[in-house]
Scaffold this active site. Sequence first.
Site, PDB file in Angstrom:
ATOM      1  N   ARG A 147       0.823  -1.209   0.000  1.00  0.00           N
ATOM      2  CA  ARG A 147       0.000   0.000   0.000  1.00  0.00           C
ATOM      3  C   ARG A 147       0.851   1.251   0.000  1.00  0.00           C
ATOM      4  NH1 ARG A 147      -4.495  -2.151   4.303  1.00  0.00           N
ATOM      5  NH2 ARG A 147      -5.914  -3.014   2.757  1.00  0.00           N
ATOM      6  N   GLU A 197      -0.973  -8.581  -5.517  1.00  0.00           N
ATOM      7  CA  GLU A 197      -2.342  -8.993  -5.814  1.00  0.00           C
ATOM      8  C   GLU A 197      -2.430 -10.467  -6.151  1.00  0.00           C
ATOM      9  OE1 GLU A 197      -5.039  -7.576  -5.225  1.00  0.00           O
ATOM     10  OE2 GLU A 197      -4.228  -5.602  -4.724  1.00  0.00           O
ATOM     11  N   GLN A 217      -4.654 -15.860  -3.134  1.00  0.00           N
ATOM     12  CA  GLN A 217      -4.742 -17.231  -2.657  1.00  0.00           C
ATOM     13  C   GLN A 217      -4.260 -17.447  -1.236  1.00  0.00           C
ATOM     14  OE1 GLN A 217      -2.664 -17.754  -6.059  1.00  0.00           O
ATOM     15  NE2 GLN A 217      -0.693 -18.200  -5.185  1.00  0.00           N
ATOM     16  N   THR A 218      -3.841 -16.393  -0.579  1.00  0.00           N
ATOM     17  CA  THR A 218      -3.239 -16.575   0.733  1.00  0.00           C
ATOM     18  C   THR A 218      -3.559 -15.425   1.672  1.00  0.00           C
ATOM     19  OG1 THR A 218      -1.392 -17.587  -0.464  1.00  0.00           O
ATOM     20  CG2 THR A 218      -1.080 -17.208   1.868  1.00  0.00           C
ATOM     21  N   LEU A 276       3.133 -21.423  -1.455  1.00  0.00           N
ATOM     22  CA  LEU A 276       1.972 -20.545  -1.637  1.00  0.00           C
ATOM     23  C   LEU A 276       0.797 -21.255  -2.309  1.00  0.00           C
ATOM     24  CD1 LEU A 276       3.350 -17.050  -2.713  1.00  0.00           C
ATOM     25  CD2 LEU A 276       2.026 -17.582  -0.685  1.00  0.00           C
ATOM     26  N   TYR A 292      -1.277 -22.962  -5.719  1.00  0.00           N
ATOM     27  CA  TYR A 292      -1.769 -22.421  -7.000  1.00  0.00           C
ATOM     28  C   TYR A 292      -0.625 -21.998  -7.915  1.00  0.00           C
ATOM     29  CZ  TYR A 292      -6.415 -22.217  -4.961  1.00  0.00           C
ATOM     30  OH  TYR A 292      -7.610 -22.539  -4.382  1.00  0.00           O
ATOM     31  N   TYR A 308     -10.859  -8.855 -11.723  1.00  0.00           N
ATOM     32  CA  TYR A 308     -10.487  -8.267 -10.444  1.00  0.00           C
ATOM     33  C   TYR A 308      -9.071  -7.684 -10.466  1.00  0.00           C
ATOM     34  CZ  TYR A 308      -8.370  -7.640  -6.031  1.00  0.00           C
ATOM     35  OH  TYR A 308      -7.639  -7.078  -5.027  1.00  0.00           O
ATOM     36  N   ASP A 315     -13.660  -8.226  -5.788  1.00  0.00           N
ATOM     37  CA  ASP A 315     -13.282  -9.588  -5.428  1.00  0.00           C
ATOM     38  C   ASP A 315     -14.367 -10.101  -4.474  1.00  0.00           C
ATOM     39  OD1 ASP A 315     -12.858  -8.323  -3.042  1.00  0.00           O
ATOM     40  OD2 ASP A 315     -10.886  -9.190  -2.680  1.00  0.00           O
ATOM     41  N   CYS A 355     -16.542  -6.828   7.937  1.00  0.00           N
ATOM     42  CA  CYS A 355     -17.680  -7.457   7.268  1.00  0.00           C
ATOM     43  C   CYS A 355     -17.227  -8.768   6.633  1.00  0.00           C
ATOM     44  CB  CYS A 355     -18.218  -6.491   6.210  1.00  0.00           C
ATOM     45  SG  CYS A 355     -19.820  -6.930   5.538  1.00  0.00           S
ATOM     46  N   CYS A 365     -26.763   0.318   6.119  1.00  0.00           N
ATOM     47  CA  CYS A 365     -26.633  -1.016   5.539  1.00  0.00           C
ATOM     48  C   CYS A 365     -27.941  -1.780   5.556  1.00  0.00           C
ATOM     49  CB  CYS A 365     -25.568  -1.801   6.302  1.00  0.00           C
ATOM     50  SG  CYS A 365     -25.318  -3.462   5.664  1.00  0.00           S
TER      51      CYS A 365
END
Length: 222
Positions: free
Chosen positions: A32, A44, A49-50, A87, A89, A128, A146, A202, A218
């Site tokens: 970030r 990304e 996947q993790t 990892l 995949y 995504y 996503d 959430c 909401c």
Amino acid sequence: MPLKPIAPAARAAFGRRLRAWYRRNHRDLPWRKTRDPYRVLVSELMLQQTQVSRVLEFYARFIERFPTMQHLADARPKRVMESWEGLGYYARARNLHKLARHVTREGGPGALPSEPTELRKLPGIGAYTAGAVASFAYEKRAALVDTNVARVLSRVFAPKLNPKRPRDLKKLWVIAEQTLPRTGKTAWTQNQALMELGALVCTARLKRCDECPLARMCKSAE
DNA sequence: TTCCAGGGAT
DNA sequence: ATCCCTGGAA
């Protein structure tokens, strides 16, 4: 079945509350702090996947070994796969390597496109990830959905929609676009905020509505 | 110990 | 519609 447009007032409140919450509650994550498209892409793909906690170590090591797209393109497949070991995949590691070789090919600048439609043509990049790179690296005004984002948006605006149903997912993309702020810079924050809220508050199993900045507006708050 | 989440390719 | 793979929730 047309989708009811979201009222401008609701749209504005949604964005402001969400971003204000993000500024106070977000985790400090390495991807970030950069706008390097290559780094954003690597993060990304790993995050798909993790869990974040696990990605942190792999990401650091990967970037250390392959600091740029060019370094990755020049690397042997074996070394790339070794760096992905654990990892899962693994097809995505192969796709990433393929992508690196593709974009650096024949004197290419090694730069990623900034438009989602162009990004999507690259191996391993779907809707995504294309949105994520456009928004998080280039600060384009791009939507991204996503499963976290889909869950948050459906709970807030359209509880009837089921994110798992492809038809409904399309509608959630429409909602994501409708709720996008005007500028790419603000969209960056809002997209991060959406993901963070889905990860921390959430969540799929638990709805921590008592700590949610959107609870008041909401449609599925308790 | 079982069960599920999580993008993209096929 | 299914598969890929693993950590962590239930």
